[in-house]
Design an enzyme around this catalytic site. Structure first.
Site, mmCIF file in Angstrom:
data_model
loop_
_atom_site.group_PDB
_atom_site.id
_atom_site.type_symbol
_atom_site.label_atom_id
_atom_site.label_comp_id
_atom_site.label_asym_id
_atom_site.label_seq_id
_atom_site.Cartn_x
_atom_site.Cartn_y
_atom_site.Cartn_z
ATOM 1 N N GLY A 100 -6.471 -1.277 5.429
ATOM 2 C CA GLY A 100 -6.195 -1.461 6.740
ATOM 3 C C GLY A 100 -5.553 -2.720 7.005
ATOM 4 O O GLY A 100 -4.613 -3.010 6.074
ATOM 5 N N GLY A 102 -3.860 -5.480 7.004
ATOM 6 C CA GLY A 102 -3.907 -6.891 6.061
ATOM 7 C C GLY A 102 -2.712 -7.994 6.641
ATOM 8 O O GLY A 102 -3.338 -9.261 6.484
ATOM 9 N N LYS A 122 3.378 -7.735 13.413
ATOM 10 C CA LYS A 122 2.917 -7.907 11.509
ATOM 11 C C LYS A 122 3.914 -9.405 11.605
ATOM 12 O O LYS A 122 5.133 -9.923 11.577
ATOM 13 C CB LYS A 122 3.744 -6.844 11.490
ATOM 14 N N ARG A 192 -3.233 6.360 10.979
ATOM 15 C CA ARG A 192 -2.398 6.791 9.854
ATOM 16 C C ARG A 192 -3.623 8.370 9.382
ATOM 17 O O ARG A 192 -4.405 7.626 9.708
ATOM 18 C CB ARG A 192 -2.457 5.186 9.040
ATOM 19 N N ASP A 262 -0.886 5.861 3.945
ATOM 20 C CA ASP A 262 -2.292 4.966 4.599
ATOM 21 C C ASP A 262 -0.324 4.568 5.155
ATOM 22 O O ASP A 262 -0.705 3.598 6.553
ATOM 23 C CB ASP A 262 -2.448 3.671 4.035
ATOM 24 N N ASN A 263 0.490 4.624 5.004
ATOM 25 C CA ASN A 263 1.973 5.305 5.982
ATOM 26 C C ASN A 263 2.391 5.809 6.447
ATOM 27 O O ASN A 263 3.880 5.903 6.837
ATOM 28 C CB ASN A 263 2.829 4.320 4.898
ATOM 29 N N ASP A 272 6.323 1.718 8.686
ATOM 30 C CA ASP A 272 5.891 0.706 8.022
ATOM 31 C C ASP A 272 7.350 0.599 7.355
ATOM 32 O O ASP A 272 7.471 1.138 5.915
ATOM 33 C CB ASP A 272 4.906 1.037 7.066
#
Length: 510
Positions: A100, A102, A122, A192, A262-263, A272
């Site tokens: 998730g 983070g 971010k 993603r 996830d990227n 990312d």
């Protein structure tokens, strides 16, 4: 203190309105609403006026304290609805379970010139998905992402973008004590592969369908008009975009470094930016991520890893298909799409306006020579582009051609082998109907960049910024905005890297 692309100071003007929240409409299972965690005494590190204008943000407002506080996470503007999304994924080839956002917090969307754009902070503090992290980003990594997002955009490579970076003297512990920063990221969506994996692996198939329908309706509407299973059509469309994106990476010598599922963007965007790198010396086995001890994400493996990640996405979508074969069939075109896309781009880099038998072998021979002699990737292609000017029409003399190619030849140790290849290449160029050396040079110079974000250039900008001097960042940002143009007074940004650049280590720590 010199600010990058400094805007004149001004009082806060009309606060941006018109925030929308398409992702928030998916339902509470997809995210947690929370406020960013404030940072003390924020300051501007870098700003992107061109992108701000695309989002309808006025120059005077971007110079205001209200903008500074909002993009640091210290103040919410009317209409913002901050949230962190949940997803899962495979990391370094292993199922990692729930992950998730983070340290990323989505503020909402603004209407851009290319449609609605999500605005995400971010480094804005802890979220329920931070796990063992602190929810922060550091100045070092934030500057790298800010510069590389816009560098990739200027190169024509699909990417998330960066609106600004703010900093604070608040300490953050990594391998050493650093200072905090927040980068404001912009993209049509930050969904993603891992979002689909999360709901599939947890058995939440209704939410999986909701997510897939949302992505199709918002970004891939043609999938509903095609025959067959609509979710298999989505998988095939995502595969096609991913193939094109990775072909562009390979053609410009870009290493992502952490191609976890996830990227991976569902829109085929580069997202990312962590331990990325543009190649200096060409080494297909290069590993840019110091944390990647096994070399899973080395440069040469990126196309295969992308296909592996797409296979994971296909598995996640299986509950929405009638037959697993539908997913396999949707993934199959990648095997032909990627090499074709890469060869088109390599052909353009070589000045070839048409595709002919033998072009792939010509490219492979060249890359093998470059690898053997560790030839500087960016300098080679730029010098080759300039060499074409010395090739007149098909009857051009050998002496003129030899003189033109000499700066390229100087990059090689095995010069006789390079000479043999160059002779083939020149013959292939001049065999094209209506070959025009000057037009070919224009094509190549618009394909092979003069300057890329080499690690040492970013490192210099970071070190100066740590001292409160943002002039190196500003100068580099300006050059990266027009990477194919040779700006006066910027030649040092396009030169060989210094010896110390080989010792720069970039890891997942940020």
């Amino acid at each position: 203190m010199t600010l990058p692309h400094a805007l004149p100071p001004a009082p806060a003007t009309e606060t941006p309105t018109g925030w929308t929240h398409r992702f928030a409409g998916l339902g509470r299972e997809f995210y947690t609403e929370l406020r960013p965690t404030p940072l003390p005494a924020p300051y501007w590190v870098g700003r992107n006026p061109a992108l701000a204008r695309e989002l309808g943000l006025r120059d005077d407002w971007m110079a205001s304290d209200e903008a500074l506080q909002a993009f640091t996470g210290n103040q919410l503007l009317p209409g913002m609805r901050p949230l962190a999304s949940v997803y899962s994924g495979h990391q370094f080839g292993q199922w990692a379970g729930q992950l998730g956002d983070g340290r990323a917090i989505l503020l909402g969307e603004l209407a851009g010139t290319d449609g609605p754009q999500e605005i995400q902070l971010k480094g804005a503090g802890l979220t329920p998905y931070s796990r063992m992290g602190d929810g922060r980003a550091v100045l070092r990594s934030s500057i790298r992402e800010f510069l590389c997002s816009e560098a990739m955009h200027a190169l024509g490579i699909p990417t998330s973008r960066a609106l600004c970076v703010t900093g604070s003297d608040q300490p953050v512990r990594r391998e050493e004590i650093e200072t905090a920063a927040v980068v404001t990221r912009v993209a049509p969506s930050f969904i993603r592969f891992g979002h689909f994996e999360h709901f599939s692996h947890s058995g939440q198939h209704a939410q999986l369908r909701t997510l897939a329908d949302f992505v199709i309706d918002q970004f891939y509407p043609d999938c509903r008009a095609l025959p067959g299973n609509v979710y298999a059509n989505l998988l095939e469309a995502v595969s096609a975009r991913t193939a094109e994106m990775v072909a562009q990476w390979q053609a410009v010598g870009f290493c992502h470094g952490v191609m976890n599922t996830d990227n991976m963007s569902i829109l085929g965007l580069t997202i990312d930016y962590g331990p990325f790198q543009f190649l200096d010396a060409y080494n297909p086995r290069h590993i840019c991520n110091h944390s990647d001890s096994a070399g899973r994400y080395r440069y040469m493996r990126q196309p295969g890893i992308a296909h592996w990640n797409l296979y994971c996405l296909g598995q996640a979508l299986l509950p929405l298909m009638e037959d697993p074969q539908q997913a396999l069939d949707a993934l199959e075109p990648y095997k032909a799409l990627f090499p074709a896309a890469l060869q088109r781009r390599m052909g353009a880099k070589l000045g070839l306006g048409t595709v002919m038998a033998g072009d792939e072998a010509l490219t492979e021979q060249l890359m093998a020579l470059m690898a053997q002699d560790a030839v500087d990737f960016t300098l080679f292609w730029r010098r080759l582009s300039n060499a074409v000017a010395g090739f007149a029409e098909p009857g051009a003399g050998a002496a003129a051609a030899s003189a033109a190619i000499e700066p390229v030849r100087d990059l090689f140790l095995q010069r006789e082998a390079f000479d043999a290849w160059a002779l083939q290449w020149r013959g292939r160029l001049q065999s094209q109907p209506g070959f025009d050396a000057r037009l070919t040079q224009v094509l190549m110079l618009s394909t092979n960049p003069h300057v890329v974000l080499r690690n040492h250039l970013g490192e210099i900008a970071i070190q100066r910024a740590r001292e409160g001097d943002f002039s190196a960042l500003q100068r580099l940002q300006t050059a990266l905005e027009t990477p194919f143009t040779e700006l006066p007074g910027h030649d040092d940004l396009a030169d060989f890297p210094p010896d110390w650049a080989a010792h720069i280590e970039i890891s997942c720590s940020s």
